[in-house]
Design a protein around this motif. Structure first.
Motif, PDB file in Angstrom:
ATOM      1  N   UNK B 122       0.920  -1.241   0.022  1.00  0.00           N
ATOM      2  CA  UNK B 122       0.121   0.044   0.026  1.00  0.00           C
ATOM      3  C   UNK B 122       0.873   1.191   0.136  1.00  0.00           C
ATOM      4  N   UNK B 123       1.940   1.265  -0.598  1.00  0.00           N
ATOM      5  CA  UNK B 123       2.921   2.338  -0.629  1.00  0.00           C
ATOM      6  C   UNK B 123       3.062   3.013  -1.992  1.00  0.00           C
ATOM      7  N   UNK B 124       2.513   4.285  -2.484  1.00  0.00           N
ATOM      8  CA  UNK B 124       2.629   4.544  -3.804  1.00  0.00           C
ATOM      9  C   UNK B 124       4.277   4.712  -4.261  1.00  0.00           C
ATOM     10  N   UNK B 125       4.404   4.306  -5.449  1.00  0.00           N
ATOM     11  CA  UNK B 125       5.785   4.111  -5.954  1.00  0.00           C
ATOM     12  C   UNK B 125       5.831   5.186  -7.270  1.00  0.00           C
ATOM     13  N   UNK B 126       5.061   6.228  -7.110  1.00  0.00           N
ATOM     14  CA  UNK B 126       5.010   7.215  -8.309  1.00  0.00           C
ATOM     15  C   UNK B 126       6.191   7.843  -8.529  1.00  0.00           C
ATOM     16  N   UNK B 127       6.900   8.198  -7.375  1.00  0.00           N
ATOM     17  CA  UNK B 127       8.033   9.125  -7.498  1.00  0.00           C
ATOM     18  C   UNK B 127       9.535   8.417  -7.631  1.00  0.00           C
ATOM     19  N   UNK B 128      10.309   9.293  -8.202  1.00  0.00           N
ATOM     20  CA  UNK B 128      11.680   8.639  -8.252  1.00  0.00           C
ATOM     21  C   UNK B 128      12.327   8.376  -6.659  1.00  0.00           C
ATOM     22  N   UNK B 129      11.814   9.041  -5.714  1.00  0.00           N
ATOM     23  CA  UNK B 129      12.513   8.951  -4.300  1.00  0.00           C
ATOM     24  C   UNK B 129      11.688   7.436  -3.747  1.00  0.00           C
ATOM     25  N   UNK B 130      10.480   7.099  -4.205  1.00  0.00           N
ATOM     26  CA  UNK B 130       9.475   6.062  -3.735  1.00  0.00           C
ATOM     27  C   UNK B 130      10.261   4.940  -4.493  1.00  0.00           C
ATOM     28  N   UNK B 131      10.567   4.920  -5.846  1.00  0.00           N
ATOM     29  CA  UNK B 131      11.121   3.801  -6.518  1.00  0.00           C
ATOM     30  C   UNK B 131      12.646   3.535  -5.887  1.00  0.00           C
ATOM     31  N   UNK B 132      13.293   4.648  -5.548  1.00  0.00           N
ATOM     32  CA  UNK B 132      14.726   4.503  -5.192  1.00  0.00           C
ATOM     33  C   UNK B 132      14.901   3.787  -3.739  1.00  0.00           C
ATOM     34  N   UNK B 133      13.763   4.026  -2.722  1.00  0.00           N
ATOM     35  CA  UNK B 133      13.440   3.281  -1.688  1.00  0.00           C
ATOM     36  C   UNK B 133      13.390   1.796  -1.740  1.00  0.00           C
ATOM     37  N   UNK B 134      12.778   1.357  -2.935  1.00  0.00           N
ATOM     38  CA  UNK B 134      12.635   0.026  -3.034  1.00  0.00           C
ATOM     39  C   UNK B 134      13.804  -0.763  -3.506  1.00  0.00           C
ATOM     40  N   UNK B 135      14.348   0.218  -4.259  1.00  0.00           N
ATOM     41  CA  UNK B 135      15.622  -0.404  -5.057  1.00  0.00           C
ATOM     42  C   UNK B 135      16.803  -0.293  -3.967  1.00  0.00           C
ATOM     43  N   UNK B 136      16.891   0.614  -2.783  1.00  0.00           N
ATOM     44  CA  UNK B 136      17.846   0.584  -2.173  1.00  0.00           C
ATOM     45  C   UNK B 136      17.927  -0.641  -1.120  1.00  0.00           C
ATOM     46  N   UNK B 137      16.600  -0.901  -0.665  1.00  0.00           N
ATOM     47  CA  UNK B 137      16.238  -2.203  -0.091  1.00  0.00           C
ATOM     48  C   UNK B 137      16.944  -3.501  -0.483  1.00  0.00           C
ATOM     49  N   UNK B 138      17.236  -3.423  -1.923  1.00  0.00           N
ATOM     50  CA  UNK B 138      17.732  -4.562  -2.600  1.00  0.00           C
ATOM     51  C   UNK B 138      19.424  -4.326  -2.607  1.00  0.00           C
ATOM     52  N   UNK B 139      19.889  -3.356  -2.417  1.00  0.00           N
ATOM     53  CA  UNK B 139      21.308  -3.025  -2.530  1.00  0.00           C
ATOM     54  C   UNK B 139      21.867  -1.992  -3.623  1.00  0.00           C
ATOM     55  N   UNK B 140      20.586  -1.444  -4.330  1.00  0.00           N
ATOM     56  CA  UNK B 140      21.111  -0.607  -5.426  1.00  0.00           C
ATOM     57  C   UNK B 140      21.566   0.771  -4.623  1.00  0.00           C
ATOM     58  N   UNK B 141      22.445   1.710  -5.145  1.00  0.00           N
ATOM     59  CA  UNK B 141      22.719   2.974  -4.538  1.00  0.00           C
ATOM     60  C   UNK B 141      21.774   3.977  -5.092  1.00  0.00           C
TER      61      UNK B 141
END
Lengths: 201, 201
Positions: B122-141
């Motif tokens: 239930x978390x919006x993923x519309x913004x670059x920051x929101x996408x970065x949050x998800x990617x960072x949790x997988x180890x991306x910078x």
């Protein structure tokens, strides 16, 4: 009386045909009775939805044409509708509505005969005479059939029946309702079977 | 190199999510590799088809809402998208396009993480920051992700990629192409499996 599977279909819909070929055996497997309910997608339902006809929709129409042929081969059905014909499903739908109340044991057989006449044998079934030809081959009297198809009450009953279907949210062919649960599409028959086995989830 | 299953999906599409959850294992079963191809249904494809959004279509939208919930229960997925959010899939689609070429081994994992973040958490993923949050949790910078998402070439690549998909007749999510054969919808996975086993029919 066995519980019902409501089966909504339009004679213009080859997916409706594919489902019609299967739903009788499907229902018998679950000790259910099919309630055969012709609808009019192109004439009525799509207008209520504000959608263009499927085969006028860019991209989708090409996929659907290929998929219908693929599905026919998959189920071992000859697909050979008449070319250049814009099928009117009215007469066929009206006679099925009538037969489902007057001679219910014949409904499956007549529905399949009409579907096959058009989609497999390539004969237009738009006119009362064409529908009567199919029904006569199954032992109906031509005079009875033509009289039914000229009866304004039957026309009215079909219009009301389609309106009721729209009112219940039916918008496609095939469309099934079983124990209040709606399933759209031939490819949902396996899920519907599982629903019946498990009593939902 | 294993042969591909092209998998087209839009993050706005819960059916795309249901397919994403299955296609990796599906492909491994057939020694295939998934080519993950984000598309933009609402923004681009439906315009090409002249259709309104699915969830604005009378009758169908009510069925789809109930069916999505039923499918989620069927596949054991928690369905809890944010309420009152109009998801923009652009950032998520762009990062998947990038990762599929730069870090292909991470594509399945990141696609699923983005889908689940929106549709299950239930978390919006519309913004670059929101996408970065998800990617960072997988180890991306975070810096890498934000830099990719600010890059006009990536925006351009996605636009071109979606145009190419439309040019190839893709119009839905999920949509699969395998050995030149197109399959539309999660409920066609069993038929696609049979197609692969039998080599067509």
């Amino acid at each position: 009386m066995p519980r019902q599977i409501e089966f909504y279909f339009d004679f213009i819909s080859p997916y409706g045909w594919f489902a019609a070929e299967q739903i009788g055996d499907f229902a018998r497997r679950f000790d259910r009775e099919v309630s055969w309910r012709p609808i009019l997608l192109g004439i009525t339902v799509l207008k209520a939805m504000g959608l263009p006809p499927l085969m006028s929709t860019p991209l989708k129409k090409d996929y659907i044409a290929a998929d219908v042929a693929r599905c026919a081969r998959y189920w071992g059905l000859r697909l050979s509708p008449p070319t250049g014909v814009q099928l009117s499903p009215l007469a066929a739908a009206r006679i099925i509505l009538w037969v489902s109340s007057e001679r219910p044991d014949c409904t499956e057989q007549l529905t399949l005969a009409l579907y096959r006449r058009y989609w497999a044998d390539g004969v237009d079934i738009s006119t009362p005479d064409a529908v009567a030809d199919v029904a006569c081959a199954l032992g109906f009297s031509r005079a009875d059939i033509l009289s039914v198809l000229a009866n304004p009450q039957i026309k009215d009953r079909l219009a009301k029946s389609v309106d009721q279907a729209i009112g219940r949210g039916i918008f496609g062919s095939p469309f099934f309702i079983v124990d209040g649960e709606a399933f759209w599409g031939t490819d949902r028959l396996p899920m519907m079977a599982e629903w019946l086995v498990r009593g939902g989830w």
